[in-house]
Structure formats: C-alpha cells, structure tokens
Design a protein around this motif. Structure first.
Motif, PDB file in Angstrom:
ATOM      1  N   SER A 196      -7.473 -10.740  -5.139  1.00 32.68           N
ATOM      2  CA  SER A 196      -8.834 -11.300  -5.089  1.00 32.68           C
ATOM      3  C   SER A 196      -9.002 -12.117  -6.374  1.00 32.68           C
ATOM      4  N   GLU A 197     -10.083 -11.868  -7.160  1.00 27.93           N
ATOM      5  CA  GLU A 197     -10.188 -12.618  -8.431  1.00 27.93           C
ATOM      6  C   GLU A 197      -9.023 -12.254  -9.338  1.00 27.93           C
ATOM      7  N   SER A 198      -8.634 -10.992  -9.272  1.00 26.47           N
ATOM      8  CA  SER A 198      -7.440 -10.562 -10.016  1.00 26.47           C
ATOM      9  C   SER A 198      -6.493  -9.874  -9.026  1.00 26.47           C
ATOM     10  N   VAL A 199      -5.413  -9.386  -9.533  1.00 31.86           N
ATOM     11  CA  VAL A 199      -4.416  -8.745  -8.657  1.00 31.86           C
ATOM     12  C   VAL A 199      -4.440  -7.238  -8.908  1.00 31.86           C
ATOM     13  N   LYS A 200      -4.386  -6.476  -7.823  1.00 29.02           N
ATOM     14  CA  LYS A 200      -4.303  -5.011  -7.929  1.00 29.02           C
ATOM     15  C   LYS A 200      -3.032  -4.605  -7.203  1.00 29.02           C
ATOM     16  N   MET A 201      -2.063  -4.100  -7.934  1.00 29.57           N
ATOM     17  CA  MET A 201      -0.774  -3.724  -7.332  1.00 29.57           C
ATOM     18  C   MET A 201      -0.561  -2.224  -7.419  1.00 29.57           C
ATOM     19  N   VAL A 202       0.052  -1.687  -6.384  1.00 32.63           N
ATOM     20  CA  VAL A 202       0.492  -0.287  -6.431  1.00 32.63           C
ATOM     21  C   VAL A 202       2.009  -0.308  -6.530  1.00 32.63           C
ATOM     22  N   VAL A 203       2.543   0.369  -7.551  1.00 31.32           N
ATOM     23  CA  VAL A 203       4.004   0.448  -7.697  1.00 31.32           C
ATOM     24  C   VAL A 203       4.426   1.911  -7.730  1.00 31.32           C
ATOM     25  N   GLU A 204       5.600   2.155  -7.164  1.00 33.80           N
ATOM     26  CA  GLU A 204       6.180   3.504  -7.207  1.00 33.80           C
ATOM     27  C   GLU A 204       7.275   3.504  -8.260  1.00 33.80           C
ATOM     28  N   ILE A 205       7.253   4.521  -9.106  1.00 30.78           N
ATOM     29  CA  ILE A 205       8.186   4.561 -10.232  1.00 30.78           C
ATOM     30  C   ILE A 205       8.533   6.015 -10.534  1.00 30.78           C
ATOM     31  N   GLU A 206       9.724   6.250 -11.078  1.00 26.07           N
ATOM     32  CA  GLU A 206      10.092   7.616 -11.470  1.00 26.07           C
ATOM     33  C   GLU A 206       9.160   8.100 -12.569  1.00 26.07           C
ATOM     34  N   GLU A 251       7.337  -2.300  -5.756  1.00 30.45           N
ATOM     35  CA  GLU A 251       5.980  -2.702  -5.376  1.00 30.45           C
ATOM     36  C   GLU A 251       5.695  -2.164  -3.980  1.00 30.45           C
ATOM     37  N   VAL A 252       4.639  -1.365  -3.854  1.00 26.82           N
ATOM     38  CA  VAL A 252       4.309  -0.733  -2.574  1.00 26.82           C
ATOM     39  C   VAL A 252       3.243  -1.550  -1.846  1.00 26.82           C
ATOM     40  N   ASN A 253       2.355  -2.142  -2.643  1.00 28.36           N
ATOM     41  CA  ASN A 253       1.167  -2.742  -2.058  1.00 28.36           C
ATOM     42  C   ASN A 253       0.550  -3.685  -3.091  1.00 28.36           C
ATOM     43  N   ALA A 254      -0.128  -4.731  -2.635  1.00 28.76           N
ATOM     44  CA  ALA A 254      -0.843  -5.603  -3.577  1.00 28.76           C
ATOM     45  C   ALA A 254      -2.077  -6.186  -2.899  1.00 28.76           C
ATOM     46  N   GLU A 255      -3.166  -6.235  -3.648  1.00 31.82           N
ATOM     47  CA  GLU A 255      -4.405  -6.856  -3.159  1.00 31.82           C
ATOM     48  C   GLU A 255      -4.718  -8.031  -4.068  1.00 31.82           C
TER      49      GLU A 255
END
Length: 207
Positions: free
Chosen positions: A170-180, A164-168
């Motif tokens: 609000s009403e829902s969740v927006k996550m940035v993940v780094e993966i191969e 998990e690189v980042n998460a926002e």
C-alpha cells in the motif's frame, strides 16, 4: 526455548528378528506429538492384536525434552521392555519418534536380561536403518518498510535463509518472512543497521 534444529525420522522403519523362538518386530515412526505417538502405538497394537506383547516408548518432542517421553512394558516384567526401548530412543539424538516392539512368544523364557537385550537390541538395529531429516525451528517476522528499502531487505534474505511468505503493498510494504529462530536477532540487527532503523521488525510469535 531451544531453537537449534534437531533430527526427526524421514520415514517409518520395521526390523524383525527371532530370538529363542520368539519373534520381535520393531516399528519406528515419526510422531510429532504425544497424541500422535499414542495413536501410532494403538495402530500397531490393532495390527498385531494376536501378539503377546506390544511394548513401546516415545520421544514426542525435542530429543532432550524428557517431559514428552513415555514408555510401557505391556505385560512384560517391569523394566525389561519399555525402559530399554526408551534408552535407545533417547540416546539416539532423534526427536519426534515412537518405537513399538511386537513380541510373538515362542514358549522359551528369555529371562529379564534376555528381554532387556532383545527389546533394546531390536530398537538399536532399527535405528541403524533409520533415515533422518533436520527439523528447523522457524518463526515468522513482519517487516514494515518503505519501497526504497525493498532491495536492502531482499538482499539479506539469502544470507539468513529467510523466505518471503506474504507481502502487502500500500503506501508502504508489509512483508511476512519465515526465518530460523536462531537467526532472528542477527537478521533484525542487520536490517535495522542497513536501513538506518527505517524498517520495523515484529515477531509474529511474540505478539
């Protein structure tokens, strides 16, 4: 695009030997682009400006990507230095690597066969000393999901080596993940199946 990991040098190496009064110094370094490869060649040339020859070759990307290969005989007879150096590099299975072989001539001619052996052999010896690490080809995914699906998403990260690189939030969740890259389709399929297609997955690299 090939998404399998490959080996790259973990540190620079020097190997020196004397052959018929000529001193050959092989320098190996990690260079992740053609620009960096050429900069390393220039750096060695500057350090050994008094040497008769600084012959070189590089594999500046994946080991098998011949579009990112280059070599030079730097004044030695054609085919006796750059090509044997490149042959050793391209045969090593290591990517993002540059070799510069500095020669201080001792006045005794080695002949073309002797030169090929000296330049290729020096690189071969240096490669035996080289330590490598694996370069994984990763990409970033955006996951958009409701809070209720967080546990499902996070339980899948270790299985697929996702970070998990980042998460926002609000009403829902927006996550940035780094993966191969080679895990992307399996990971996407699994998370969609487990959430009943309630998680949206977008590949940042393909936007």
């Amino acid at each position: 695009m090939n998404n399998l990991p490959y080996l790259i040098p973990s540190q620079a190496i020097q190997f020196e030997e004397e052959i018929k009064k000529s001193v050959f110094i092989t320098h190996l370094a990690h260079t992740s682009s053609i620009e960096l490869a050429k900069a390393f060649v220039e750096q060695v040339k500057a350090e050994h400006a008094d040497a008769r020859h600084n012959c070189w070759a590089f594999v500046a990307g994946r080991p098998e990507d011949s579009m990112k290969w280059g070599f030079s005989d730097d004044g030695e007879p054609s085919g006796t230095a750059g090509k044997p150096i490149l042959a050793q590099l391209s045969g090593s299975g290591v990517g993002e690597i540059t070799a510069v072989v500095t020669r201080y001539s001792g006045g005794i001619k080695l002949g073309t066969g002797g030169l090929v052996k000296a330049y290729g052999g020096g690189v071969q010896q240096a490669l035996k000393l080289l330590q490598t690490i694996e370069k994984k080809i990763t990409t970033k995914l955006i996951l958009e999901l409701d809070y209720g699906f967080m546990p499902i998403a996070q339980s899948l990260f270790p299985q697929f080596g996702a970070l998990e690189v980042n998460a926002e939030y609000s009403e829902s969740v927006k996550m940035v993940v780094e993966i191969e890259q080679r895990q992307v389709s399996d990971f996407t399929q699994t998370i969609i199946n487990k959430s009943g297609a309630k998680v949206r997955v977008t590949n940042l690299d393909k936007q």
